[in-house]
Design an enzyme around this catalytic site. Structure first.
Site, short mmCIF file in Angstrom:
data_model
loop_
_atom_site.label_atom_id
_atom_site.label_comp_id
_atom_site.label_asym_id
_atom_site.label_seq_id
_atom_site.Cartn_x
_atom_site.Cartn_y
_atom_site.Cartn_z
N TYR A 1 11.95 8.50 -4.12
CA TYR A 1 10.82 9.26 -3.57
C TYR A 1 9.95 9.86 -4.68
O TYR A 1 9.42 10.97 -4.53
CB TYR A 1 11.34 10.37 -2.65
CG TYR A 1 11.73 9.91 -1.26
CD1 TYR A 1 10.86 9.14 -0.47
CD2 TYR A 1 12.97 10.26 -0.70
CE1 TYR A 1 11.22 8.72 0.82
CE2 TYR A 1 13.33 9.85 0.59
CZ TYR A 1 12.44 9.09 1.34
OH TYR A 1 12.79 8.70 2.61
N THR B 1 5.55 7.61 10.71
CA THR B 1 6.41 8.52 9.95
C THR B 1 6.90 9.68 10.81
O THR B 1 8.08 10.03 10.79
CB THR B 1 5.66 9.04 8.71
OG1 THR B 1 5.30 7.92 7.89
CG2 THR B 1 6.52 10.00 7.90
N GLU C 1 12.05 -0.55 -4.84
CA GLU C 1 13.15 0.10 -4.13
C GLU C 1 14.39 -0.79 -4.08
O GLU C 1 15.52 -0.31 -4.25
CB GLU C 1 12.70 0.48 -2.70
CG GLU C 1 11.65 1.60 -2.73
CD GLU C 1 10.98 1.85 -1.38
OE1 GLU C 1 11.35 1.20 -0.39
OE2 GLU C 1 10.08 2.72 -1.33
N ASN D 1 13.80 11.47 10.87
CA ASN D 1 13.17 10.28 11.45
C ASN D 1 13.99 9.01 11.26
O ASN D 1 13.47 7.90 11.33
CB ASN D 1 11.72 10.13 10.98
CG ASN D 1 11.60 9.95 9.48
OD1 ASN D 1 12.61 9.90 8.78
ND2 ASN D 1 10.38 9.81 9.00
N ARG E 1 11.87 4.93 15.42
CA ARG E 1 11.62 6.38 15.43
C ARG E 1 11.13 6.86 16.80
O ARG E 1 11.47 7.95 17.24
CB ARG E 1 10.61 6.73 14.33
CG ARG E 1 11.20 6.60 12.92
CD ARG E 1 10.11 6.49 11.88
NE ARG E 1 10.61 6.58 10.51
CZ ARG E 1 9.85 6.34 9.46
NH1 ARG E 1 8.57 6.02 9.59
NH2 ARG E 1 10.37 6.45 8.23
N ARG F 1 7.83 -1.95 8.83
CA ARG F 1 7.19 -0.65 9.07
C ARG F 1 6.77 -0.52 10.54
O ARG F 1 6.88 0.55 11.13
CB ARG F 1 5.96 -0.48 8.17
CG ARG F 1 6.27 -0.34 6.70
CD ARG F 1 6.77 1.03 6.31
NE ARG F 1 5.74 2.05 6.36
CZ ARG F 1 5.86 3.27 5.84
NH1 ARG F 1 6.98 3.61 5.20
NH2 ARG F 1 4.91 4.16 5.95
N LYS G 1 18.95 6.48 7.45
CA LYS G 1 19.13 7.78 6.80
C LYS G 1 20.38 8.48 7.34
O LYS G 1 20.95 8.06 8.36
CB LYS G 1 17.88 8.63 7.04
CG LYS G 1 16.61 8.08 6.37
CD LYS G 1 15.42 8.99 6.63
CE LYS G 1 14.16 8.49 5.94
NZ LYS G 1 13.00 9.41 6.16
N HIS H 1 14.24 4.50 6.90
CA HIS H 1 13.23 4.31 5.85
C HIS H 1 12.87 2.83 5.76
O HIS H 1 13.73 1.97 5.94
CB HIS H 1 13.77 4.76 4.48
CG HIS H 1 12.90 4.30 3.34
ND1 HIS H 1 11.80 5.01 2.93
CD2 HIS H 1 12.93 3.17 2.59
CE1 HIS H 1 11.19 4.35 1.94
NE2 HIS H 1 11.86 3.22 1.72
N PHE I 1 7.77 19.92 0.70
CA PHE I 1 8.86 19.50 1.57
C PHE I 1 9.96 18.76 0.82
O PHE I 1 11.02 18.50 1.38
CB PHE I 1 8.34 18.64 2.73
CG PHE I 1 7.79 17.29 2.32
CD1 PHE I 1 8.63 16.19 2.15
CD2 PHE I 1 6.42 17.10 2.13
CE1 PHE I 1 8.14 14.95 1.78
CE2 PHE I 1 5.92 15.86 1.76
CZ PHE I 1 6.78 14.78 1.59
#
Ligand code: GDP
Ligand code: MG
Length: 160
Positions: free
Chosen positions: A60, A102, A137, A123, A113, A96, A20, A126, A68
């Site tokens: 998303y 998250t 995606e 964070n 993270r 993951r 990100k 992704h 948010f």
């Protein structure tokens, strides 16, 4: 198309991983790439993207409309993202695990993270949450010709 994104062999599952804008700004790109590379996963697509609001709303889709979302989307559009496609056995689930929870406050040390993050909205990375999400995606962020099929010489030293 889906079949070209998610190949049939289990060891060739693919996931979408992104650094990100906070991760790019903080110089964490090589560290994050290195973790996937060193684990033994195979890089099959990578590019730097300045994401549009349209792309983010698709990426998303499950979060559009949540309180948010607007700030999160603005943040995701605030700078370049490194978009990647990684391939390997169970890479969606293991990716993951490598990212961590998250919320970085709940991420174990040793995860991306957990090692680099403090706040939920910063964070760092992704990762697709299922094989179905990964297929969607990857198709969103990459054109088919941007994914490279190549044979890794170290595969036999990684897989038994
Ligand atoms: P992920 O799949 O682990 O990235 O988590 P989600 O799909 O649930 O959320 C997507 C991203 O939105 C997260 O990585 C966070 O950066 C952000 N996010 C999720 N929930 C919240 C929230 O309640 N508040 C804020 N500010 N950001 C959130
Ligand atoms: Mg998610």
């Amino acid at each position: 198309l889906n079949q070209s994104i998610q190949k049939l062999s289990m060891s060739e599952e693919r996931t979408f991983i992104a650094v990100k804008p906070d991760g790019v700004q903080r110089g964490l790109v090589s560290n994050i790439i290195g973790r996937f590379e060193q684990r033994g996963y195979k890089l099959v697509g990578i590019k730097l993207v300045q994401a549009s609001q349209e792309l983010l709303a698709q990426h998303y889709a499950e979060h559009v409309g949540k309180p948010f979302y607007p700030k999160m989307a603005d943040f995701m559009a605030s700078g370049p993202i490194v978009a990647m496609c990684w391939e390997g056995k169970n890479v969606v689930k293991q990716g993951r695990v490598m990212l961590g929870a998250t919320n970085p406050a709940e991420s174990a040390p040793g995860t991306i993270r957990g090692d680099f993050g403090i706040d939920l909205g910063r964070n760092v990375c992704h990762g697709s949450d299922s094989v179905e999400s990964a297929t969607r995606e990857i198709g969103l962020w990459f054109k088919p010709e941007e994914l490279v099929n190549w044979e890794s010489n170290s595969a036999k030293w990684i897989y038994e």
